[in-house]
Design a protein around this motif. Structure first.
Motif, mmCIF file in Angstrom:
data_model
loop_
_atom_site.group_PDB
_atom_site.id
_atom_site.type_symbol
_atom_site.label_atom_id
_atom_site.label_comp_id
_atom_site.label_asym_id
_atom_site.label_seq_id
_atom_site.Cartn_x
_atom_site.Cartn_y
_atom_site.Cartn_z
ATOM 1 N N TYR A 100 64.767 64.861 93.874
ATOM 2 C CA TYR A 100 65.700 64.556 92.667
ATOM 3 C C TYR A 100 64.653 63.168 91.288
ATOM 4 C CZ TYR A 100 69.031 61.919 90.386
ATOM 5 O OH TYR A 100 69.471 60.988 88.969
ATOM 6 N N ALA A 102 64.834 61.135 88.280
ATOM 7 C CA ALA A 102 65.181 61.057 87.255
ATOM 8 C C ALA A 102 64.507 59.392 85.998
ATOM 9 C CB ALA A 102 67.098 59.901 87.180
ATOM 10 N N THR A 104 66.115 55.974 84.054
ATOM 11 C CA THR A 104 67.184 55.705 82.564
ATOM 12 C C THR A 104 66.931 54.061 82.401
ATOM 13 O OG1 THR A 104 69.711 55.817 82.545
ATOM 14 C CG2 THR A 104 68.745 55.098 85.209
ATOM 15 N N ILE A 105 68.294 53.461 82.225
ATOM 16 C CA ILE A 105 68.162 52.349 81.754
ATOM 17 C C ILE A 105 69.046 51.550 82.505
ATOM 18 C CG2 ILE A 105 68.700 50.096 80.048
ATOM 19 C CD1 ILE A 105 67.574 52.913 77.906
ATOM 20 N N ASP A 106 68.147 50.245 83.206
ATOM 21 C CA ASP A 106 69.561 50.071 84.664
ATOM 22 C C ASP A 106 69.725 48.228 83.125
ATOM 23 O OD1 ASP A 106 70.422 47.371 85.762
ATOM 24 O OD2 ASP A 106 68.741 48.008 87.711
ATOM 25 N N ALA A 109 68.931 44.183 84.830
ATOM 26 C CA ALA A 109 67.204 44.205 84.590
ATOM 27 C C ALA A 109 66.820 44.435 83.355
ATOM 28 C CB ALA A 109 66.869 45.082 85.425
ATOM 29 N N PRO A 112 63.379 49.715 82.343
ATOM 30 C CA PRO A 112 63.822 51.634 82.569
ATOM 31 C C PRO A 112 63.661 51.078 84.340
ATOM 32 C CG PRO A 112 62.025 50.943 81.409
ATOM 33 C CD PRO A 112 62.327 49.752 81.317
ATOM 34 N N VAL A 113 64.870 52.508 84.701
ATOM 35 C CA VAL A 113 64.062 52.459 85.944
ATOM 36 C C VAL A 113 64.390 53.511 87.057
ATOM 37 C CG1 VAL A 113 66.693 52.450 86.377
ATOM 38 C CG2 VAL A 113 65.608 51.619 88.376
ATOM 39 N N LEU A 115 64.711 57.079 89.619
ATOM 40 C CA LEU A 115 65.418 57.142 90.491
ATOM 41 C C LEU A 115 65.377 57.899 91.493
ATOM 42 C CD1 LEU A 115 68.464 56.717 88.789
ATOM 43 C CD2 LEU A 115 68.277 54.880 90.332
ATOM 44 N N PRO A 128 73.236 59.314 100.050
ATOM 45 C CA PRO A 128 73.350 57.994 100.608
ATOM 46 C C PRO A 128 71.839 57.053 99.551
ATOM 47 C CG PRO A 128 73.645 59.112 101.973
ATOM 48 C CD PRO A 128 73.031 60.502 100.964
ATOM 49 N N GLU A 129 72.432 55.846 99.238
ATOM 50 C CA GLU A 129 71.798 54.832 98.592
ATOM 51 C C GLU A 129 69.747 54.513 99.201
ATOM 52 O OE1 GLU A 129 72.039 51.168 96.113
ATOM 53 O OE2 GLU A 129 73.828 52.135 96.865
ATOM 54 N N ILE A 132 67.577 56.482 98.003
ATOM 55 C CA ILE A 132 67.231 56.352 96.912
ATOM 56 C C ILE A 132 66.013 55.734 96.730
ATOM 57 C CG2 ILE A 132 68.269 56.159 94.673
ATOM 58 C CD1 ILE A 132 70.815 57.178 95.225
ATOM 59 N N LYS A 134 64.511 53.278 94.545
ATOM 60 C CA LYS A 134 65.233 52.727 92.808
ATOM 61 C C LYS A 134 63.636 52.328 92.833
ATOM 62 C CE LYS A 134 69.376 51.688 92.290
ATOM 63 N NZ LYS A 134 70.644 50.597 92.684
ATOM 64 N N MET B 106 65.065 46.305 74.944
ATOM 65 C CA MET B 106 64.450 46.199 76.369
ATOM 66 C C MET B 106 62.711 45.641 76.012
ATOM 67 S SD MET B 106 64.810 49.610 78.784
ATOM 68 C CE MET B 106 64.330 51.092 77.317
ATOM 69 N N ARG B 113 60.870 37.348 77.804
ATOM 70 C CA ARG B 113 61.326 36.966 78.880
ATOM 71 C C ARG B 113 59.595 36.386 79.198
ATOM 72 N NH1 ARG B 113 63.832 40.193 82.839
ATOM 73 N NH2 ARG B 113 62.357 41.454 81.782
ATOM 74 N N MET B 245 77.424 57.004 81.048
ATOM 75 C CA MET B 245 76.181 57.476 81.501
ATOM 76 C C MET B 245 76.438 59.119 82.427
ATOM 77 S SD MET B 245 73.576 56.372 80.514
ATOM 78 C CE MET B 245 72.290 56.038 81.323
ATOM 79 N N ALA B 248 72.614 59.341 86.765
ATOM 80 C CA ALA B 248 71.461 58.941 87.082
ATOM 81 C C ALA B 248 72.525 57.314 86.558
ATOM 82 C CB ALA B 248 70.431 58.696 86.348
ATOM 83 N N ILE B 252 73.434 53.079 89.705
ATOM 84 C CA ILE B 252 73.899 52.487 89.380
ATOM 85 C C ILE B 252 74.725 51.362 89.327
ATOM 86 C CG2 ILE B 252 72.692 49.838 87.658
ATOM 87 C CD1 ILE B 252 70.422 52.249 86.813
ATOM 88 N N ARG B 254 77.634 52.796 91.003
ATOM 89 C CA ARG B 254 78.433 53.218 92.303
ATOM 90 C C ARG B 254 80.097 52.485 92.163
ATOM 91 N NH1 ARG B 254 76.252 55.474 96.681
ATOM 92 N NH2 ARG B 254 74.349 56.077 95.707
#
Lengths: 370, 293
Positions: A100, A102, A104-106, A109, A112-113, A115, A128-129, A132, A134, B106, B113, B245, B248, B252, B254
């Motif tokens: 997997y 991907a 995406t946008i966190d 934070a 971009p992140v 995964l 399960p976390e 993964i 990240k 972003m 920052r 979304m 993915a 985040i 969960r």
């Protein structure tokens, strides 16, 4: 904006990310033709939803004749509530492993992140976390080699796979940035005879950036009313109830629905007329609400950037021009409030001061108008 | 006392000659905000009422002390305007526009920052320290001084709540709009930390809504770092599940982000949650009364 898998794969190919051989077909004949060219094939319904396999939207065959038959069945049918207008016909891969990947946008934070997981092929929410990886990407630096190496190291990939995934990561990130994507997802990312290939493509483009993404195909997934609202710059969602709602701001619109529900009513729609909507846009928004034939209408305006007199003028002009056949309750406070109320008085409406008084009245009127 | 801005804050308005910029410039001046200059490329040398207009932020800063800038330019040009302000050394930047592309947001946050600029927004109504300084688009009359600190994700909803507080005789210390977009400069935690240290704030009202995990994160922070009483209002109890979304995004979160989840998280740390706006003044009065005893 979501785009179809085949569009996503065309973009992957353009960015140099390996995808299975094949292409989109819109007729059974095309599907047969492509199958004849590639041999062992998979025929995938193109809809803006996952879980197509379980819903019967994916077929396998090596025969052009059968491919035509399958395509004829799938094209025009409805799968998971979506009409199938096209199928993707591509080579059936020998699958050794499914990963997997991907980007995406966190939100938290603000960057971009990535995964990534070696447990691909299933719903990523079911993984399960701890399986993964990240990894946040500093927006000013982008996807540098040291980052891709860290990710493949954390995934514990064998060297020959790692090198390929590192390359894909760089390309996928480039695409993510250049296309103003919210999400680029490959699930599964397949290992097939030592080669790593994107077996699926899920791409979502930021609606607010479509103005500068003119080369992308446009994919429509809204209802007619929602489309109209979007063109007017309004947020509109159709609901099941009988009270038409127009408010300014997503929060206050939600609060209006909550308050209607508290008093035993229910909304026919969610319409956020936005901040600073002009008189003309407001009038058109009102037309949208009326088109649903509600039993009553509540207009809830707390003007900041929106000016009460603009809203009142819009209402008065719609009322004069086409007439409004259902009871209307208006709550109007904020910027230029007195001017607005004066305009409403001229058309025989006394505005309310508070949302709960107005909501209670709207629920009463809707019930009386059954 | 107050947070972020006070009676001495000197304000620049980017996009001051536009329709919204000019209207709200006058509203801010009427509120008592020290608006010292405006920027509109090509309109340097003009004036909006008594406010001098410059072609660039840099030129404005050569002539004035600027503590904060508020941006009224269209979304497509917001990135350039924000970068201009940050680059010129503005330390507090308020981004009003809605529909700024996520990738631009972003980039702005990242540059801010690096340069030590605090960004409020985008898609915010701004920040107001009641009776002292308003930098934003909120209607003036509801923001009267008092002991309640308000932090919110939604503009009109904040007016609603601040208005109902004012009607009940409860004023505000500072009201901060985080902004309704997915990528914004400040989160609840940043503002809660400031309210905790502000002697002018006795009780904090957090105005949230469904989606994201900001309220859950705030709950966690409150239990560890906030000694002042906190109350919450949440919008979206009756809302149908929105457009989410992809997977993915979901991971985040969960399973977080629902109305029920947020109420549970806040209640668990002793934060009472109102689901109707008119309940907020009652809850605040109750807390203040208890404090006085």
């Amino acid at each position: 904006m979501k785009i179809y898998e085949y569009m996503g794969k065309e973009l992957f190919a353009k960015y140099g990310i390996p995808v299975p051989k094949g292409r989109v077909a819109r007729t059974p004949e095309e599907a047969g033709q492509i199958t004849a060219e590639i041999g062992d094939a998979v025929i995938k319904s193109q809809i803006l939803s996952g879980k197509r396999g379980k819903a019967g939207g994916i077929k396998f065959t090596a025969s052009p004749h059968e491919a035509r038959k399958f395509a004829a069945e799938l094209l025009g049918s409805e799968i998971r509530g979506f009409k199938v207008d096209a199928v993707l016909v591509e080579e059936k891969l020998k699958i050794d492993k499914e990963y997997y990947l991907a980007i995406t946008i966190d939100r938290g934070a603000k960057c971009p992140v990535v995964l990534a997981s070696v447990q691909g092929g299933m719903d990523i929410e079911e993984v399960p976390e701890e399986h993964i990886v990240k990894y946040h990407v500093d927006y000013s630096i982008g996807m540098m080699p040291f980052k891709t190496k860290y990710i493949t190291s954390k995934l514990k990939l064998p060297a020959e796979e790692a090198a390929q995934v590192q390359e894909i990561l760089v390309k996928l990130y480039k695409m993510f940035v250049e296309l103003d994507a919210e999400l680029v997802e490959i699930n599964p990312l397949v290992v097939s005879a030592g080669k790593i290939i994107a077996a699926d493509a899920k791409v979502i483009i930021d609606d607010d950036a479509l103005f500068r993404q003119k080369d992308l195909p446009y994919v429509e997934e809204k209802t007619e009313s929602e489309k109209k609202a979007h063109e007017l710059g309004l947020a509109f969602v159709e609901l099941e109830g009988n009270i038409g709602v127009m408010a300014n701001g997503a929060g206050i619109t939600m609060a209006t629905l909550d308050t209607l529900q508290y008093f035993g009513g229910s909304a026919a729609n969610f319409l956020d007329a936005g901040g600073g909507a002009s008189e003309e846009a407001t009038a058109k928004a009102l037309e949208l609400v009326l088109a649903k034939n509600p039993k009553a209408i509540i207009i809830n305006i707390f003007g900041g950037i929106t000016r009460c007199d603009d809203v009142a003028n819009a209402f008065a002009s719609v009322k004069k021009k086409r007439g409004i056949p259902v009871p209307v309750v208006i709550r109007l406070v904020g910027t230029n409030q007195e001017k607005g109320r004066e305009i409403l008085r001229e058309v025989g409406i006394e505005a309310y001061d508070t949302m709960h008084e107005a909501a209670q009245k709207a629920v009463e009127l809707a019930a009386a108008n059954q | 006392m107050s947070i972020f801005v006070d009676e001495n804050t000197k304000v620049l308005i980017q996009g001051i000659t536009g329709n919204q910029g000019a209207f709200h410039a006058r509203q801010m001046v009427a509120y008592g905000t020290k608006v010292v200059a405006g920027v509109s490329p090509g309109k340097g040398g003009q004036k909006v009422d008594d406010i001098p207009v410059y072609n660039s932020v840099k030129e404005a800063m050569e002539h004035h002390q600027i503590d904060a800038s508020i941006l009224f330019v269209p979304a497509k040009f917001a990135k350039d305007g924000a970068f201009e302000a940050i680059h010129a050394g503005v330390k507090l930047l308020i981004l009003i526009p809605e529909h700024i592309p996520l990738h631009d947001a972003m980039a702005i946050m990242n540059f801010a920052r690096a340069k030590g600029t605090t960004v409020i927004g985008p898609n915010t109504f701004g920040v107001v320290s009641s009776g002292k300084c308003k930098i934003g688009i909120m209607p003036n009359q509801y923001f009267v001084p008092g002991p309640v600190g308000v932090v919110s994700r939604s503009g009109t909803l904040s007016y609603e709540i601040v208005g109902s507080l004012a009607a009940a005789g409860l004023g505000t210390s500072t009201v901060v709009g985080l902004g309704g977009d997915r990528v914004v400069g400040l989160n609840f935690i940043d503002v809660l930390a400031r309210f905790e240290k502000d002697p002018g704030t006795e009780v904090i009202v957090l105005v949230g809504e469904i989606g994201g995990t900001a309220e859950e994160e705030a709950a966690d922070y409150i239990s560890k770092h906030i000694s002042k009483p906190v109350l919450a209002y949440l919008a979206g109890k009756s809302a149908p599940p929105g457009k989410r979304m992809g997977h993915a995004g979901a991971i985040i979160e969960r399973g977080m982000g629902t109305f029920e989840g947020k109420v549970k998280a806040l209640n668990a740390v002793g934060v009472e949650v109102a689901t109707l706006t008119f309940e907020v003044p009652e809850l605040v009065s109750k807390v203040l009364l208890k404090k006085a005893m």
